[in-house]
Design an enzyme around this catalytic site. Structure first.
Site, PDB file in Angstrom:
ATOM      1  N   LYS A  33       1.471  -1.796   4.712  1.00 15.23           N
ATOM      2  CA  LYS A  33       0.774  -0.658   4.147  1.00 15.23           C
ATOM      3  C   LYS A  33       1.708   0.537   3.955  1.00 15.23           C
ATOM      4  CE  LYS A  33      -1.194   1.852   6.964  1.00 15.23           C
ATOM      5  NZ  LYS A  33      -1.701   3.051   7.612  1.00 15.23           N
ATOM      6  N   THR A  34       2.424   0.863   5.008  1.00 17.56           N
ATOM      7  CA  THR A  34       3.329   2.004   4.938  1.00 17.56           C
ATOM      8  C   THR A  34       4.404   1.765   3.892  1.00 17.56           C
ATOM      9  OG1 THR A  34       2.977   2.187   7.294  1.00 17.56           O
ATOM     10  CG2 THR A  34       4.654   3.593   6.341  1.00 17.56           C
ATOM     11  N   ASP A 225      -3.163   8.232   2.928  1.00 16.67           N
ATOM     12  CA  ASP A 225      -2.979   7.167   3.918  1.00 16.67           C
ATOM     13  C   ASP A 225      -4.209   7.121   4.824  1.00 16.67           C
ATOM     14  OD1 ASP A 225      -1.778   5.247   5.425  1.00 16.67           O
ATOM     15  OD2 ASP A 225      -0.462   6.612   6.524  1.00 16.67           O
ATOM     16  N   GLU A 226      -4.472   5.987   5.442  1.00 15.80           N
ATOM     17  CA  GLU A 226      -5.578   5.853   6.398  1.00 15.80           C
ATOM     18  C   GLU A 226      -6.889   6.403   5.830  1.00 15.80           C
ATOM     19  OE1 GLU A 226      -4.854   4.158   8.932  1.00 15.80           O
ATOM     20  OE2 GLU A 226      -2.934   4.750   9.829  1.00 15.80           O
ATOM     21  N   GLN A 256      -9.729  -0.956  10.667  1.00 10.96           N
ATOM     22  CA  GLN A 256      -8.981  -0.092  11.578  1.00 10.96           C
ATOM     23  C   GLN A 256      -9.531   1.325  11.615  1.00 10.96           C
ATOM     24  OE1 GLN A 256      -4.594  -0.743  11.807  1.00 10.96           O
ATOM     25  NE2 GLN A 256      -4.935  -1.993  10.004  1.00 10.96           N
ATOM     26  N   ARG A 619      -1.061  -4.578  17.154  1.00 11.61           N
ATOM     27  CA  ARG A 619       0.211  -3.864  17.312  1.00 11.61           C
ATOM     28  C   ARG A 619       1.313  -4.830  17.736  1.00 11.61           C
ATOM     29  NH1 ARG A 619      -0.540  -0.913  14.007  1.00 11.61           N
ATOM     30  NH2 ARG A 619      -2.457  -2.079  13.792  1.00 11.61           N
TER      31      ARG A 619
END
Length: 764
Positions: A33-34, A225-226, A256, A619
């Site tokens: 994603k990043t 983002d997010e 998330q 994670r």
DNA sequence: GAAGCACTACTTTTT
DNA sequence: GTAGTGCTTC
């Protein structure tokens, strides 16, 4: 030039190259994603888009910092620095510094952090003579905050029948009134709280078409983002800014979403396509981070949630290790087991400390882990918790800075007017507050005129007040003349703060003094920062108010890497979002802790906890360890815990035989001096200390369950408690050892009692 | 008004 | 266990 795009897979690349028009990227955990976001920005930049026209919004400072670094790595330092990139709060705080005058705010307005807001709300509750047990500051604050996040002003609030009715039903009908007083006080202090930054930006864009037009034109390309974590206020800002060009790209993962508790609206992502019919959606489902085992476990967890956009994460990575499950008897032992496991894996696999992270639900859990790691000589670092800028001594000194920059800042003034003690006490302050309220002025204005008013102060107090005011004014006068460091140091010493801590030779005092020094060092570094050529706000030096602009919005200290760079990371799961570690420990998997006791009332809350667990699991790259304790100290008492329901959602076939490994491991390493000595001491130390308490509690509770009345208790019964006396049972909830009763005691009120501890006798 | 001591609520998560 | 609050005494 374009070859960095070859790093991307097909979907990622499409999402990056679709630069124009609305784009939504649903990005599973670990799916890059990043990478899509940073490459997209880099691609825009390389395609000739002016960096001044790009706006990239993130959720945390950490995320924006990392994104900045990665972009600069891709396209080089220079022009790319001009991209507007930051958190929602920091970007719009910046815009409000420029445009806020339209709403009656000066550009040097203060940002109140959560602590300031809470103090102010507490003060108002007191001033209004309301019972602070009924009107709990936290509750009032969250009501006001969620109203603001939904763009409901104080007058909207009071005019809204449904909201007012809810408050009435909760026996707190005055919250609307508190809200409007709170807003008035903020305004008088030229201050905004976190929610105001978003609320006022919305007002600005709603009521001032020229402002809207200006920023619509400026931000031709917007990235968020997010996106699943945006609240209504943030949603609307983005929508308005993007309305003209519709070059908007949002990235997120509904699985998330973990911030609903503070107003994040998952519908923003679920309904995004309704706002943009031309929307192009890309799903990133391939995970590059974790082993197959970890992905399978994660999928097995999230499938239990009803609310979600369907997607299944998959990976080409190896099967990998099984999940390790640790069962400890106490939280102390849990820490020791984690430390031991870190050590073993480190030795076996020749890993560095920074391959490991320990994640927990609440900050309070860090202590036992910390203790164990320290005993095992494993370097660690705690993220979050009490951040640098929230420490008392730092906030004290910042209080002086704030008051210097904005004399009207009420919370700063109250904090430091008598610190260090200068004889201006509670009584005087109360008189000032009352006068300020009466005359509808700020506290500062009253103090400035303390001589000629009917304040009823004696001469000594008046002169103390005027000495204080003169001191602050002298600081203010130097704002533009001195650079941040010179002025900061001057304030620290002439306010007496430096001496206060210097004289304190206790370990805490010394550490406080060092923290002050560290803050001054940070300011020094800021002051000496190369001037970028163009003058900031017409100033040729870096001034203190410039330094202070960002401080209120900083959470982690951005602490410069100390000597030690190789450490185990300790943090809450919330703080771990967006990060990855080779070895991840998720600790405290117990009912009422994770899932949190406050989430058990509704399915949506429980699902948020489950998403949190999902975030934690995903994670991990190589190996995941889950742990729980059967007994845990909570608010000073040893409490019996049950394993978390989430553990049942992990398929047994992915779990390593429990316990076995621990015993083996211990044998294997028992001859290692480095570890085994302190750790065994640690274990036995904890065991011995706790055994007594455990046995006394289990035996007493065992006895209770057989002999006493707790099994027969029912709602409505009259009971007697050894300390509170006679009472009546209002409600009973939970079962087994967690059975809890709400009992009303005359003259005391409602008490929640855990039946295994409370000795309740039925008296009728 | 200040300092020292006792009591109590707190713990969800963050900008 | 700790920070914040409130009470008491000087």
């Amino acid at each position: 030039m374009n070859n960095f795009l070859n790093d991307l897979n097909k979907e990622q690349r499409q999402a990056v190259e679709q630069t124009d028009g609305p784009v939504m990227v649903i990005a599973g955990a670990g799916s890059g994603k990043t990478r899509v976001l940073t490459y997209r920005v880099a691609h825009l930049y390389n395609s000739g888009v002016d960096p001044f026209n790009i706006l990239a919004l993130t959720f945390t400072n950490k995320a924006s910092r990392e994104m900045k670094e990665r972009i600069i790595k891709l396209v080089g330092d220079g022009d790319a620095r001009n991209i507007w990139m930051g958190t929602f709060h920091s970007i719009f705080a910046r815009i409000l510094r420029i445009e806020g005058h339209r709403l009656g705010y000066p550009s040097n307005y203060t940002i109140y952090d959560a602590e300031d807001s809470k103090r102010l709300i507490k003060a108002i509750i007191k001033e209004q003579n309301l019972d602070d047990k009924v009107y709990q500051a936290n509750y009032v604050m969250s009501r006001i905050s969620s109203a603001k996040s939904n763009l409901i002003s104080a007058s909207d609030y009071k005019n809204n029948f449904e909201i007012m009715n809810t408050d009435k039903m909760a026996n707190k009908p005055k919250i609307g009134e508190l809200y409007s007083i709170y807003q008035k006080r903020l305004k008088k202090a030229d201050a905004m709280d976190f929610d105001d930054l978003l609320f006022n930006t919305n007002v600005l864009l709603r009521d001032f078409p020229d402002v809207l037009y200006k920023y619509q034109n400026k931000f031709k390309y917007i990235l968020v983002d997010e996106y699943q974590d945006t609240n209504h206020a943030q949603y609307l800002i983005v929508k308005k800014l993007a309305a003209n060009n519709e070059n908007i790209c949002v990235v997120g993962d509904d699985a998330q979403s973990i911030y609903a508790f503070r107003g994040a609206n998952i519908q923003n992502i679920l309904n995004f396509k309704n706002d943009y019919p031309d929307l192009k959606t890309y799903k990133l489902e391939q995970n590059y981070r974790s082993t197959k085992t970890i992905i399978n476990v994660a999928n097995g967890i999230i499938v239990n949630n009803k609310d979600q956009i369907f997607k299944e994460i998959w990976t080409d990575n190896d099967e990998g290790n099984k999940i390790q499950l640790l069962k400890a008897s106490t939280d102390g032992e849990e820490g020791t087991m984690v430390a031991r496991s870190v050590f073993e894996n480190k030795m076996n696999e020749q890993l560095k400390n920074d391959a490991f992270a320990v994640l927990y639900r609440t900050n309070a859990q860090s202590r036992s882990i910390e203790e164990a790691l320290r005993k095992a000589n494993i370097p660690y670092r705690i993220f979050g918790g009490l951040s640098f800028y929230k420490r008392k001594e730092i906030k004290d000194l910042l209080g002086y800075f704030r008051l210097t920059i904005n004399n009207k800042d009420e919370e700063a003034l109250k904090r430091i007017i008598n610190y260090p003690a200068r004889g201006i006490g509670k009584t005087t302050l109360e008189k000032i507050i009352i006068a300020a309220d009466k005359k509808n002025k700020s506290l500062w204005e009253i103090i400035e005129k303390s001589n000629d008013s009917e304040l009823n102060l004696n001469a000594g107090t008046r002169s103390k007040l005027s000495t204080f005011a003169i001191m602050i004014k002298s600081f203010t006068a130097q704002l533009e003349k001195k650079n941040a460091y010179e002025l900061g140091k001057h304030i620290a010493s002439s306010s007496g703060i430096l001496k206060e801590f210097y004289d304190d030779k206790t370990p805490e005092g010394i550490s406080r003094y060092e923290n002050i020094e560290e803050l001054l060092n940070a300011i020094k570094e800021f002051s000496e920062k190369e001037n970028t050529g163009e003058e900031v706000d017409g100033k040729s030096i870096h001034t203190l108010d410039e330094f202070m602009q960002d401080v209120a919005l900083l959470t982690d200290a951005d602490e410069k890497d100390k000597e030690e760079t190789d450490y185990v990371s300790l943090m809450t799961i919330h703080a771990a979002k967006g990060l990855e570690f080779s070895y991840v420990f998720i600790v405290g998997l117990e009912e009422n802790l994770f899932p949190s006791i406050q989430s058990l009332n509704s399915r949506t809350d429980l699902e948020e906890e489950r998403r949190l667990f999902y975030v934690a699991v995903t994670r991990a790259e190589t190996k995941l360890t889950l742990s729980y304790a059967e007994n845990r100290y909570k608010w000073g008492n040893l409490t019996i815990c049950e394993p978390s329901r989430f553990l049942e959602e992990v398929n047994e076939k992915y779990i390593e035989q429990p316990q076995r490994t621990i015993v083996k491991g211990r044998d294997k390493f028992s001859d290692n001096k480095l570890f085994s000595k302190p750790s065994t001491q640690g274990i036995s130390g904890f065991r011995n200390k706790n055994l007594k308490k455990i046995s006394s509690i289990t035996s007493s509770s065992d006895g209770q369950f057989e002999s006493d009345d707790s099994q027969d208790l029912q709602t409505g019964m009259a009971v007697e408690h050894s300390r509170f006396g006679k009472g009546k049972i209002i409600n009973i909830e939970g079962n087994g050892s967690n059975k809890k009763a709400t009992v009303f005691f005359k003259g005391i009120g409602n008490k929640q009692l855990l039946l295994k501890f409370a000795k309740l006798k039925i008296i009728g």
